[in-house]
Design a protein around this motif. Sequence first.
Motif, PDB file in Angstrom:
ATOM      1  N   VAL A   2      31.116  26.836   0.262  1.00 36.97           N
ATOM      2  CA  VAL A   2      30.548  25.856  -0.661  1.00 36.97           C
ATOM      3  C   VAL A   2      31.656  24.938  -1.192  1.00 36.97           C
ATOM      4  O   VAL A   2      31.477  23.732  -1.361  1.00 36.97           O
ATOM      5  CB  VAL A   2      29.828  26.566  -1.833  1.00 36.97           C
ATOM      6  CG1 VAL A   2      29.396  25.577  -2.902  1.00 36.97           C
ATOM      7  CG2 VAL A   2      28.648  27.363  -1.325  1.00 36.97           C
ATOM      8  N   ILE A   3      32.813  25.519  -1.399  1.00 33.78           N
ATOM      9  CA  ILE A   3      33.929  24.733  -1.946  1.00 33.78           C
ATOM     10  C   ILE A   3      34.529  23.804  -0.886  1.00 33.78           C
ATOM     11  O   ILE A   3      35.171  22.814  -1.215  1.00 33.78           O
ATOM     12  CB  ILE A   3      34.995  25.705  -2.518  1.00 33.78           C
ATOM     13  CG1 ILE A   3      34.415  26.432  -3.723  1.00 33.78           C
ATOM     14  CG2 ILE A   3      36.274  24.997  -2.897  1.00 33.78           C
ATOM     15  CD1 ILE A   3      35.267  27.588  -4.220  1.00 33.78           C
ATOM     16  N   GLY A   4      34.338  24.127   0.389  1.00 37.23           N
ATOM     17  CA  GLY A   4      34.852  23.254   1.432  1.00 37.23           C
ATOM     18  C   GLY A   4      35.778  23.934   2.426  1.00 37.23           C
ATOM     19  O   GLY A   4      36.396  23.272   3.269  1.00 37.23           O
ATOM     20  N   PHE A   5      35.903  25.235   2.334  1.00 39.16           N
ATOM     21  CA  PHE A   5      36.739  25.984   3.282  1.00 39.16           C
ATOM     22  C   PHE A   5      35.987  26.260   4.578  1.00 39.16           C
ATOM     23  O   PHE A   5      34.756  26.417   4.566  1.00 39.16           O
ATOM     24  CB  PHE A   5      37.117  27.347   2.683  1.00 39.16           C
ATOM     25  CG  PHE A   5      38.272  27.309   1.735  1.00 39.16           C
ATOM     26  CD1 PHE A   5      39.517  27.779   2.119  1.00 39.16           C
ATOM     27  CD2 PHE A   5      38.125  26.787   0.453  1.00 39.16           C
ATOM     28  CE1 PHE A   5      40.587  27.754   1.245  1.00 39.16           C
ATOM     29  CE2 PHE A   5      39.195  26.751  -0.429  1.00 39.16           C
ATOM     30  CZ  PHE A   5      40.425  27.236  -0.036  1.00 39.16           C
ATOM     31  N   GLN A   6      36.714  26.381   5.673  1.00 34.81           N
ATOM     32  CA  GLN A   6      36.164  27.083   6.835  1.00 34.81           C
ATOM     33  C   GLN A   6      36.283  28.553   6.467  1.00 34.81           C
ATOM     34  O   GLN A   6      37.397  29.056   6.285  1.00 34.81           O
ATOM     35  CB  GLN A   6      36.964  26.772   8.094  1.00 34.81           C
ATOM     36  CG  GLN A   6      36.496  27.618   9.278  1.00 34.81           C
ATOM     37  CD  GLN A   6      37.261  27.324  10.543  1.00 34.81           C
ATOM     38  OE1 GLN A   6      37.521  26.175  10.879  1.00 34.81           O
ATOM     39  NE2 GLN A   6      37.621  28.387  11.271  1.00 34.81           N
ATOM     40  N   ALA A   7      35.145  29.216   6.334  1.00 34.73           N
ATOM     41  CA  ALA A   7      35.234  30.559   5.774  1.00 34.73           C
ATOM     42  C   ALA A   7      34.144  31.454   6.314  1.00 34.73           C
ATOM     43  O   ALA A   7      33.068  30.991   6.695  1.00 34.73           O
ATOM     44  CB  ALA A   7      35.114  30.491   4.254  1.00 34.73           C
ATOM     45  N   GLU A   8      34.437  32.733   6.358  1.00 30.36           N
ATOM     46  CA  GLU A   8      33.407  33.715   6.671  1.00 30.36           C
ATOM     47  C   GLU A   8      33.773  35.064   6.080  1.00 30.36           C
ATOM     48  O   GLU A   8      34.922  35.309   5.686  1.00 30.36           O
ATOM     49  CB  GLU A   8      33.142  33.813   8.171  1.00 30.36           C
ATOM     50  CG  GLU A   8      34.300  34.239   9.021  1.00 30.36           C
ATOM     51  CD  GLU A   8      33.948  34.171  10.517  1.00 30.36           C
ATOM     52  OE1 GLU A   8      33.044  34.910  10.942  1.00 30.36           O
ATOM     53  OE2 GLU A   8      34.612  33.403  11.242  1.00 30.36           O
ATOM     54  N   THR A   9      32.773  35.917   6.017  1.00 24.39           N
ATOM     55  CA  THR A   9      32.962  37.282   5.528  1.00 24.39           C
ATOM     56  C   THR A   9      32.684  38.231   6.673  1.00 24.39           C
ATOM     57  O   THR A   9      31.711  38.053   7.413  1.00 24.39           O
ATOM     58  CB  THR A   9      31.994  37.564   4.364  1.00 24.39           C
ATOM     59  OG1 THR A   9      32.354  36.714   3.270  1.00 24.39           O
ATOM     60  CG2 THR A   9      32.064  39.020   3.909  1.00 24.39           C
ATOM     61  N   VAL A  10      33.548  39.213   6.823  1.00 21.29           N
ATOM     62  CA  VAL A  10      33.379  40.178   7.917  1.00 21.29           C
ATOM     63  C   VAL A  10      33.129  41.568   7.344  1.00 21.29           C
ATOM     64  O   VAL A  10      33.908  42.044   6.509  1.00 21.29           O
ATOM     65  CB  VAL A  10      34.642  40.220   8.809  1.00 21.29           C
ATOM     66  CG1 VAL A  10      34.484  41.235   9.919  1.00 21.29           C
ATOM     67  CG2 VAL A  10      34.928  38.852   9.383  1.00 21.29           C
ATOM     68  N   GLU A  11      32.056  42.176   7.773  1.00 25.48           N
ATOM     69  CA  GLU A  11      31.754  43.546   7.324  1.00 25.48           C
ATOM     70  C   GLU A  11      31.917  44.559   8.440  1.00 25.48           C
ATOM     71  O   GLU A  11      32.122  45.749   8.196  1.00 25.48           O
ATOM     72  CB  GLU A  11      30.303  43.613   6.817  1.00 25.48           C
ATOM     73  CG  GLU A  11      30.088  42.784   5.574  1.00 25.48           C
ATOM     74  CD  GLU A  11      28.739  43.030   4.930  1.00 25.48           C
ATOM     75  OE1 GLU A  11      27.910  43.735   5.545  1.00 25.48           O
ATOM     76  OE2 GLU A  11      28.519  42.520   3.832  1.00 25.48           O
ATOM     77  N   ASP A  12      31.801  44.073   9.679  1.00 28.82           N
ATOM     78  CA  ASP A  12      31.783  44.982  10.820  1.00 28.82           C
ATOM     79  C   ASP A  12      33.138  44.949  11.532  1.00 28.82           C
ATOM     80  O   ASP A  12      33.588  43.873  11.961  1.00 28.82           O
ATOM     81  CB  ASP A  12      30.671  44.496  11.770  1.00 28.82           C
ATOM     82  CG  ASP A  12      30.546  45.372  13.007  1.00 28.82           C
ATOM     83  OD1 ASP A  12      31.379  46.301  13.168  1.00 28.82           O
ATOM     84  OD2 ASP A  12      29.628  45.109  13.808  1.00 28.82           O
ATOM     85  N   PRO A  13      33.790  46.089  11.660  1.00 28.09           N
ATOM     86  CA  PRO A  13      35.116  46.067  12.302  1.00 28.09           C
ATOM     87  C   PRO A  13      35.079  45.494  13.720  1.00 28.09           C
ATOM     88  O   PRO A  13      36.066  44.894  14.168  1.00 28.09           O
ATOM     89  CB  PRO A  13      35.545  47.545  12.313  1.00 28.09           C
ATOM     90  CG  PRO A  13      34.382  48.342  11.862  1.00 28.09           C
ATOM     91  CD  PRO A  13      33.398  47.430  11.195  1.00 28.09           C
TER      92      PRO A  13
END
Length: 581
Positions: free
Chosen positions: A516-527
């Motif tokens: 939302v802020i403007g980063f290329q971003a993701e969250t990883v939960e699965d190894p």
Amino acid sequence: MIVIGMIAHTNKKKMTNMGTDQTKKVADQVAEMIADAGVKHLYAITGDSLNDLTDALVRDGRVKFIHMRHEESGAFAASAEAQLTGRLAACAGSSGPGHVHLINGLYDAQRSNAPVLALASTCASAVFGTEYFQETNPTLLFSNCNVYNEMATTPTQVPHMLQAAMQEAIGRGGVGIVGLPADVIGQPAVDSYATTVPLYTERIPEPTDAEIDAAAALINQAASVAIFAGSGARDAAALVDTRSDKVKAPVGTTYKSQLFLMGKCRNYVGHMGYLGLWSAEDAIATADVVILIGMNFPYPGFFPTDKKIIQVDVRAERLGRKTKVDVGVRADAATFLSRLLPKVNAKSDTTFLDKALADYASIKDKFAEPVRQRGSRGAIRPEYMLSLLDELADDNAVFTVDTGMNNVWTSHYLTPKADRRMIGSFSHGSMANAMPMAIGAKFACPDRQVIAVCGDGGFSMLMGELLTIIQYNLPVKLLVADNRSLAFVKWEMEMAGLTPNETDLKNPDFGKMAQVIGFQAETVEDPATLEDAMKRWLAADGPALLSVVTDTDAASFSFSEKLMQAAKPGNPLINFGPLGS
Ligand SMILES: Cc1ncc(C[n+]2csc(CCOP(=O)(O)OP(=O)(O)O)c2C)c(N)n1
Ligand SMILES: [Mg+2]
């Protein structure tokens, strides 16, 4: 005299000595002097009495004003820039709360021996002592984190105080502070000192023959020798390697210095300390003679009391400060080691060294186990995350590391490759340093990959700096270990027999938030998806954030016995912190 750095200061407009120049304000003079001294960035938030300086910097055009979201971050950023470049870096805070916010970052810079200039604007000198709006006393406030600390109450004082602050910051390695009241900064400048002033570092004396002979005699009599090297040995890795091999000495380091020596010394056996490796701890505890080189390691319990100790440091005041010393030598590491070499006899018995190397190898084997396990969904092993990072990051990456469990994982899994650097709040031990330090690191080294290894607690403490990163479109890489916990403190409590309390964190999805802020971003939960996600994150052109949902309870099997003892209830060393330089 050894002149390591010399920066000429020349006043652009020649002013008569002690004369005033109506066209030039104190603010212009400050802007000109810091630019002449080589400062590239001023990390700050402008306001009230800083406004004249902000304006002067823009007109001078050489020092870039970096608009931070919190002054503490500005001080951390300056600390990082100074540590990476070895050059003077600068930060500033406006009246009262503006400069009060600097203090934690300045403590860090001072404890890291980082040459940082801090400009503290304050209310007009005419109202000092009247409980004026935003009145503070910067000289008192910063009294315990400086190498120079003065307030200029007249324009005449400004040039020589600023000169002295910069000189001391560079020469002694620390924070030079100048308080600038509101009524001074806008007045006509006064030229009150010579127009060309070199900035020298401190003289480093040559050790005497007697000192070298005394050290050599101890080493020659000893059956076993160990070296404990801090970051003072940074530029002497090759010498540490050859000297340690000549006397068959295992080499232990501090956490801060490990990337300087690991991989460059064949006898490297790990880093020391509460989060250190027993291979190094045992070697240093049991050698007949221990050589301490350029280290300011804080924990006295790790130094042997029944063995001979040689300590070498460029700072005389550090000799004998942490432990009893049999031979103290004031010298830089390279000079000492070069002078020592011809005087020590080669040792051929490798028994002591072989044991330490075998211990280290067995620890490294065990480190591989949690990496193989990888963890499970929502509980990714941080060891796996760091091992992937080590594999995928550039060979000359700069890592900044938050205080907490990340110190454990970075110390175990990051390797130096070609020319990596790792900086953190290694002596001050503050949370939240990694992201602001990454900002300073990226401005200082725009061509290097800069990676902040953040704890979720540390990251959220100065989270406003995400906006600074976007504002400058800075291509830093933020890695957030989202373990939903102040995990290091949780572990401390458990070790002390307490029920962990107030350590849980209710976090948002940091990946989505950063998008939302403007980063290329993701969250990883699965190894299973971490490796690809990390590759995408590292390949990003602009600001990028990777949030990894890690195992809250991951703790290292390798914690030293001394750490376990220190963590016991009632031990005065309970505030062990992770580090030491
Ligand atoms: C400014 C500051 N406040 C408090 C502490 C005490 N402290 C040290 S580590 C830590 C927990 C850090 O949590 P997090 O950033 O989430 O890292 P983790 O240990 O979970 O990896 C705390 C509270 C500190 N060192 N600095
Ligand atoms: Mg955490």
